[in-house]
Design a protein around this motif. Structure first.
Motif, PDB file in Angstrom:
ATOM      1  N   LEU A   1      34.429   0.393  24.034  1.00  0.00           N
ATOM      2  CA  LEU A   1      34.537  -0.232  22.719  1.00  0.00           C
ATOM      3  C   LEU A   1      35.485  -1.418  22.801  1.00  0.00           C
ATOM      4  CD1 LEU A   1      33.589   2.744  22.085  1.00  0.00           C
ATOM      5  CD2 LEU A   1      34.667   2.428  19.891  1.00  0.00           C
ATOM      6  N   THR A   2      35.084  -2.536  22.197  1.00  0.00           N
ATOM      7  CA  THR A   2      35.938  -3.721  22.150  1.00  0.00           C
ATOM      8  C   THR A   2      35.987  -4.262  20.731  1.00  0.00           C
ATOM      9  OG1 THR A   2      34.055  -5.084  22.793  1.00  0.00           O
ATOM     10  CG2 THR A   2      35.555  -4.424  24.543  1.00  0.00           C
ATOM     11  N   ARG A   3      37.037  -5.033  20.442  1.00  0.00           N
ATOM     12  CA  ARG A   3      37.213  -5.623  19.118  1.00  0.00           C
ATOM     13  C   ARG A   3      36.583  -6.996  19.071  1.00  0.00           C
ATOM     14  NH1 ARG A   3      43.005  -3.325  19.160  1.00  0.00           N
ATOM     15  NH2 ARG A   3      43.725  -5.143  20.256  1.00  0.00           N
ATOM     16  N   VAL A   4      36.125  -7.399  17.898  1.00  0.00           N
ATOM     17  CA  VAL A   4      35.572  -8.734  17.688  1.00  0.00           C
ATOM     18  C   VAL A   4      36.694  -9.755  17.597  1.00  0.00           C
ATOM     19  CG1 VAL A   4      34.250 -10.168  16.081  1.00  0.00           C
ATOM     20  CG2 VAL A   4      33.514  -7.836  16.570  1.00  0.00           C
ATOM     21  N   ASP A   5      37.767  -9.405  16.878  1.00  0.00           N
ATOM     22  CA  ASP A   5      38.926 -10.292  16.732  1.00  0.00           C
ATOM     23  C   ASP A   5      40.203  -9.456  16.684  1.00  0.00           C
ATOM     24  OD1 ASP A   5      38.959  -9.191  14.153  1.00  0.00           O
ATOM     25  OD2 ASP A   5      37.903 -10.896  13.280  1.00  0.00           O
ATOM     26  N   GLU A   6      41.315 -10.089  16.461  1.00  0.00           N
ATOM     27  CA  GLU A   6      42.610  -9.393  16.489  1.00  0.00           C
ATOM     28  C   GLU A   6      43.191  -9.173  15.089  1.00  0.00           C
ATOM     29  OE1 GLU A   6      44.290  -8.000  19.127  1.00  0.00           O
ATOM     30  OE2 GLU A   6      42.448  -8.440  20.209  1.00  0.00           O
ATOM     31  N   THR A   7      42.349  -9.009  14.081  1.00  0.00           N
ATOM     32  CA  THR A   7      42.852  -8.752  12.732  1.00  0.00           C
ATOM     33  C   THR A   7      43.411  -7.342  12.646  1.00  0.00           C
ATOM     34  OG1 THR A   7      40.706  -7.982  11.961  1.00  0.00           O
ATOM     35  CG2 THR A   7      41.178 -10.331  11.682  1.00  0.00           C
ATOM     36  N   ARG A   8      44.157  -7.088  11.581  1.00  0.00           N
ATOM     37  CA  ARG A   8      44.763  -5.783  11.379  1.00  0.00           C
ATOM     38  C   ARG A   8      43.696  -4.690  11.255  1.00  0.00           C
ATOM     39  NH1 ARG A   8      49.928  -4.351   8.811  1.00  0.00           N
ATOM     40  NH2 ARG A   8      49.754  -2.217   8.099  1.00  0.00           N
TER      41      ARG A   8
END
Length: 179
Positions: A52-59
């Motif tokens: 699993l990976t994040r799309v961006d670094e938002t909270r």
């Protein structure tokens, strides 16, 4: 980076993961479960592993990263091995019995308390121990908590329904503090 979210999920033999629209479905030898996805998380399934990976670094993305990984890991473990929780019924005259999809508890009330188990949860009784088992970790924990709520353990004599590994802090009582 999330310590939990960045770990890969190993898929045991016989377990398959499918990404379909708004949900991830996991099929295994014990059954099938699904959990919703989040738009900020990307699922990559390859070589018997899920990353699993994040799309961006938002909270929100950071918060969802570890959560979604843990939910998916619980589904994989549930359909391959399953989960179980053990409750102990402690008290003079306190009894528990299970039949089909109903647990009967005699725990000091004027009547036995009948507890209907949800679909997917099975109960087994050995003496004063009630073992609940199923593939859905959340449903299993909620069912165990509801059964415990019928007669929670009290701190003076320790009577009631408690989890197997739970430690009840005992109080001295009325005359215990006098010296």
């Amino acid at each position: 980076m999330s310590r939990i979210g960045k770990r890969e999920i190993e898929l045991p033999s016989g377990v398959s993961v499918e990404l379909a629209g708004e949900a991830v479905t996991v099929k295994g030898p014990k059954g099938q479960l699904s959990t919703p996805t989040h738009p900020k998380i990307v699922y990559a399934i390859e070589d018997g592993k899920v990353q699993l990976t994040r799309v961006d670094e938002t909270r929100i993305a950071r918060a969802q990263h570890g959560l979604r990984r843990t939910l998916l890991a619980n589904l994989v473990e549930g359909v391959s091995k399953g989960f179980s929780k053990t409750l102990e019924v402690i008290g003079v005259g306190y009894k528990v019995s299970a039949a089909a999809d109903t647990v009967s508890l005699a725990v000091g009330y004027s009547h036995p308390v009948e507890f209907k188990l949800p679909a997917g949860i099975e109960a087994k009784v050995e003496g004063n121990k009630l073992t609940l088992s199923g593939i859905d970790k959340q449903l299993l924990g909620e069912t165990a908590a509801r059964i415990r709520r019928v007669r929670p353990p009290e701190p003076f004599k320790g009577k009631g329904i408690k989890y197997e590994n739970e430690v009840i802090r005992r109080k001295a009582g009325k005359s215990g503090g006098k010296k």
